[in-house]
Design a protein around this motif. Sequence first.
Motif, mmCIF file in Angstrom:
data_model
loop_
_atom_site.group_PDB
_atom_site.id
_atom_site.type_symbol
_atom_site.label_atom_id
_atom_site.label_comp_id
_atom_site.label_asym_id
_atom_site.label_seq_id
_atom_site.Cartn_x
_atom_site.Cartn_y
_atom_site.Cartn_z
ATOM 1 N N SER A 158 0.848 -1.190 0.000
ATOM 2 C CA SER A 158 0.000 0.000 0.000
ATOM 3 C C SER A 158 0.885 1.243 0.000
ATOM 4 O O SER A 158 2.066 1.172 0.349
ATOM 5 C CB SER A 158 -0.921 -0.001 1.216
ATOM 6 O OG SER A 158 -0.166 0.048 2.397
ATOM 7 N N VAL A 171 0.257 4.132 -6.381
ATOM 8 C CA VAL A 171 -0.960 3.347 -6.532
ATOM 9 C C VAL A 171 -0.820 2.513 -7.794
ATOM 10 O O VAL A 171 -0.347 2.987 -8.821
ATOM 11 C CB VAL A 171 -2.191 4.280 -6.621
ATOM 12 C CG1 VAL A 171 -3.428 3.511 -7.018
ATOM 13 C CG2 VAL A 171 -2.429 4.976 -5.304
ATOM 14 N N GLN A 219 -3.645 -4.461 -3.681
ATOM 15 C CA GLN A 219 -3.281 -3.199 -3.049
ATOM 16 C C GLN A 219 -4.467 -2.594 -2.304
ATOM 17 O O GLN A 219 -4.302 -2.050 -1.218
ATOM 18 C CB GLN A 219 -2.746 -2.203 -4.068
ATOM 19 C CG GLN A 219 -2.175 -0.971 -3.386
ATOM 20 C CD GLN A 219 -1.544 -0.014 -4.347
ATOM 21 O OE1 GLN A 219 -2.165 0.369 -5.322
ATOM 22 N NE2 GLN A 219 -0.326 0.379 -4.072
ATOM 23 N N VAL A 223 -5.037 7.361 -1.140
ATOM 24 C CA VAL A 223 -5.150 7.419 -2.599
ATOM 25 C C VAL A 223 -4.394 8.627 -3.150
ATOM 26 O O VAL A 223 -3.682 8.518 -4.154
ATOM 27 C CB VAL A 223 -6.626 7.436 -3.024
ATOM 28 C CG1 VAL A 223 -6.775 7.735 -4.496
ATOM 29 C CG2 VAL A 223 -7.280 6.105 -2.689
ATOM 30 N N GLY A 236 -0.624 7.892 -2.935
ATOM 31 C CA GLY A 236 -0.224 6.922 -3.954
ATOM 32 C C GLY A 236 -0.303 7.471 -5.364
ATOM 33 O O GLY A 236 0.555 7.202 -6.198
#
Length: 165
Positions: A23, A86, A97, A154, A157
């Motif tokens: 992650s 990400v 992930q 988010v 990433g």
Amino acid sequence: MTALALHRTVTERLPVVSVAPPSPLTPAHALRESLPIAGVVLLWTVLSWLAFEPFVSWAVRTTGVVAALVYVVVRGVRLGEEATPVVTGDAASVLGQQLRLVPAPAAWFLAGVGVPALADLWSLVGLPGLFSSLAGDLVRVCALAGVGTALLLVVAGATAALDGR
């Protein structure tokens, strides 16, 4: 079929989470980063209690959500320098992930699920001078902290991915 061939078949063909990318931030780091989000939302929620006009109270709570959102975006971009990008590859990597992103926001969502037990306690204790339970507002704070934490992961990433790492 030998054990080695079976292992190779499973790891090469099935979406195994253990071989998926990490992650963007570790769950512990993400949980620490989520505390200011919860603090901002809680502060503006407490300030909304001082407004006796319902529209003003709603406006103050909305201001808290906007302030937390701005914090999430700015902090997420800053954390993008140290985050893992990400993944946008195959479905197994994306799913793996996403499963690794779950623990930090899930902690806030689970806390929000547990808050109604406080409402039951509140009605049993019956503190003088306070006529309503704070459970609804605390559930809202926990839920928004969970959403903010997920958004922070988010943004961090995506920023790392856009930086080309």
